[in-house]
Design a protein around this motif. Sequence first.
Motif, short mmCIF file in Angstrom:
data_model
loop_
_atom_site.label_atom_id
_atom_site.label_comp_id
_atom_site.label_asym_id
_atom_site.label_seq_id
_atom_site.Cartn_x
_atom_site.Cartn_y
_atom_site.Cartn_z
N LEU A 130 52.20 39.06 90.34
CA LEU A 130 51.57 37.94 89.65
C LEU A 130 50.73 37.10 90.60
CD1 LEU A 130 54.51 36.73 87.35
CD2 LEU A 130 52.45 37.95 86.65
N LEU A 131 51.26 36.89 91.78
CA LEU A 131 50.57 36.06 92.76
C LEU A 131 49.24 36.68 93.17
CD1 LEU A 131 50.94 33.45 94.39
CD2 LEU A 131 51.85 34.84 96.24
N VAL A 132 49.25 37.98 93.43
CA VAL A 132 48.02 38.67 93.80
C VAL A 132 47.02 38.62 92.65
CG1 VAL A 132 47.02 40.94 94.31
CG2 VAL A 132 49.07 40.18 95.51
N PRO A 142 46.28 42.54 85.40
CA PRO A 142 47.61 43.11 85.70
C PRO A 142 47.58 44.61 85.96
CG PRO A 142 47.45 42.45 83.39
CD PRO A 142 46.26 41.89 84.08
N ILE A 143 46.79 45.35 85.22
CA ILE A 143 46.74 46.80 85.40
C ILE A 143 46.15 47.14 86.77
CG2 ILE A 143 45.74 48.95 84.56
CD1 ILE A 143 45.84 47.80 81.75
N GLU A 144 45.10 46.42 87.16
CA GLU A 144 44.48 46.65 88.46
C GLU A 144 45.42 46.28 89.61
OE1 GLU A 144 41.52 47.66 91.27
OE2 GLU A 144 41.88 48.18 89.17
N VAL A 145 46.17 45.21 89.42
CA VAL A 145 47.14 44.81 90.45
C VAL A 145 48.19 45.88 90.64
CG1 VAL A 145 48.96 43.17 91.01
CG2 VAL A 145 46.80 42.35 90.10
N ILE A 146 48.70 46.41 89.53
CA ILE A 146 49.71 47.46 89.63
C ILE A 146 49.13 48.70 90.31
CG2 ILE A 146 51.17 49.02 88.28
CD1 ILE A 146 51.46 46.78 86.23
N ARG A 147 47.88 49.03 89.97
CA ARG A 147 47.24 50.19 90.60
C ARG A 147 47.10 49.99 92.10
NH1 ARG A 147 42.79 51.82 92.71
NH2 ARG A 147 41.76 49.80 92.43
N LEU A 148 46.68 48.79 92.52
CA LEU A 148 46.55 48.50 93.95
C LEU A 148 47.91 48.59 94.64
CD1 LEU A 148 44.08 45.46 93.96
CD2 LEU A 148 43.63 47.80 94.75
N ALA A 149 48.94 48.07 93.97
CA ALA A 149 50.29 48.11 94.56
C ALA A 149 50.77 49.54 94.74
CB ALA A 149 51.26 47.32 93.69
N LEU A 150 50.49 50.39 93.75
CA LEU A 150 50.91 51.79 93.85
C LEU A 150 50.10 52.55 94.89
CD1 LEU A 150 51.39 52.60 90.06
CD2 LEU A 150 53.16 52.16 91.76
N ASP A 151 48.83 52.17 95.06
CA ASP A 151 47.99 52.84 96.05
C ASP A 151 48.41 52.50 97.47
OD1 ASP A 151 46.56 54.04 94.07
OD2 ASP A 151 44.88 52.60 94.12
N ALA A 192 48.31 44.70 99.90
CA ALA A 192 48.86 43.95 101.02
C ALA A 192 47.87 42.92 101.55
CB ALA A 192 49.29 44.90 102.14
N ALA A 193 46.58 43.29 101.57
CA ALA A 193 45.56 42.36 102.05
C ALA A 193 45.44 41.16 101.13
CB ALA A 193 44.22 43.08 102.16
N HIS A 194 45.46 41.40 99.81
CA HIS A 194 45.40 40.29 98.85
C HIS A 194 46.61 39.37 98.99
CE1 HIS A 194 41.80 41.36 96.72
NE2 HIS A 194 42.23 42.58 96.43
N LEU A 195 47.78 39.97 99.17
CA LEU A 195 49.00 39.17 99.32
C LEU A 195 48.94 38.36 100.62
CD1 LEU A 195 51.69 38.53 97.98
CD2 LEU A 195 52.72 40.39 99.30
N HIS A 196 48.39 38.97 101.66
CA HIS A 196 48.25 38.26 102.94
C HIS A 196 47.29 37.08 102.79
CE1 HIS A 196 48.39 37.77 107.27
NE2 HIS A 196 47.07 37.66 107.28
N GLU A 197 46.25 37.24 102.00
CA GLU A 197 45.29 36.16 101.79
C GLU A 197 45.93 34.99 101.03
OE1 GLU A 197 42.12 37.99 99.71
OE2 GLU A 197 41.37 39.12 101.45
N ALA A 198 46.92 35.30 100.21
CA ALA A 198 47.61 34.24 99.46
C ALA A 198 48.70 33.57 100.28
CB ALA A 198 48.23 34.84 98.19
N HIS A 199 48.91 34.03 101.50
CA HIS A 199 50.00 33.52 102.32
C HIS A 199 49.95 32.01 102.55
CE1 HIS A 199 53.11 33.25 105.35
NE2 HIS A 199 52.25 32.68 106.16
N PRO A 200 48.79 31.39 102.83
CA PRO A 200 48.78 29.93 103.03
C PRO A 200 49.37 29.15 101.86
CG PRO A 200 46.72 30.87 103.80
CD PRO A 200 47.47 31.98 103.11
N SER A 201 49.04 29.55 100.65
CA SER A 201 49.59 28.86 99.48
C SER A 201 51.09 29.08 99.36
CB SER A 201 48.90 29.36 98.20
OG SER A 201 47.52 29.09 98.22
#
Length: 379
Positions: free
Chosen positions: A84-86, A94-103, A114-123
């Motif tokens: 959800l955060l990504v 949501p479908i694209e997020v799941i696809r990125l997570a599986l990839d 992982a890069a998107h999640l890392h970018e959200a790290h400050p928040s």
Amino acid sequence: MIIRVFGWSFAITVVALVGALILGGPSALALVAILCVLEISVSFDNAVVNATVLERMNAYWQKQFLTVGIIVAVFGMRLVFPLLLVGITAGIGPIEVIRLALDGGPADEPGTYAAHLHEAHPSIAAYGGMFLLMLFLDFVFEDRAVTWLGWLERPLARIGKLNQVSVVVAMVCLVVTAEVLADEPGTVMIAGGLGITTYLLVNGLGEMFENEGSEGDEQRSAGIHGDALTVQTSLQSSGPSETAKLAGRAAFFLFLYLEVLDASFSFDGVIGAFAISQDIFIIATGLGVGAMYIRSLTIYLVRKGSLDEYAYLEHGAHWAIGALAVILLISIKQEVPEVVTGLIGVAFITAAMVSSVIRNRRGGLAAAAEERRKTLIDA
């Protein structure tokens, strides 16, 4: 007691490790084991703080903490929440997020999950850091009969007599963090403000319903015995009974408080886990098994009465939380290795336990000396 409390954790560990071995081979087995150990080492102080809250609940809500709570912790915080955060921060469906997570893919490769999640790290760090900082400040600013680091805790308790001093200090820390450490101060300010608001809301509701429940119990007890003063004295001398433990709305909001607290502890672990593996299922499995042990340990501490036996354990856990809050805020600009976070928490807990043992021994020696003195006088 160990088998009864940790039985489910042992069983789930076996299932998780065997499943990892069958589906992913020895490498997946090793990764799940490493992530499990990492989660336990980093979150040990979480178990101690959880125990201070959980011991005020009745058996039903303690069971909910281990059943419903673990579902929220494993699937909610370790799997669904990052997705959800990504999706929210990156503006992805949501479908694209799941696809990125599986990839999969490493955090240093643009466009990966992982890069998107890392970018959200400050928040994430601002939200979790401010929530934990409020928890720490409320503890150290409260006047307590027993102090661990008395030279520091007693002056802080005197400062704590100022109304809402915890909120003032937290807001100052948030402003300084946003201006000094954040590339996007506005984003950090909003996330940190939400962290403070969440703490005040959930903690405040829990205290409100707890006070209502306590007043109702006192009134009912006074009506039954006909003497409120006698009842109050009896309760104070005998300590909280099983019937005095919280249920209903008060326990529900304390349960919510525990879930938010667990979430705040898990933020850094979820993001740091991508340095070990990019497979979201391995991460969720390893961290989830670790979370099971932390919750079982919480129950064990409550039923064993360890918080009463080791008087400084709660203090050590809160100082570890304060250190974790600072680390989360620092990590907005500078990456902090997970091993550092884990070692700091373990160091505070260990020091508190050693100090508690020394205190108990001194108390035992003093009691023995007093007993010998009375014996000599009688003789």
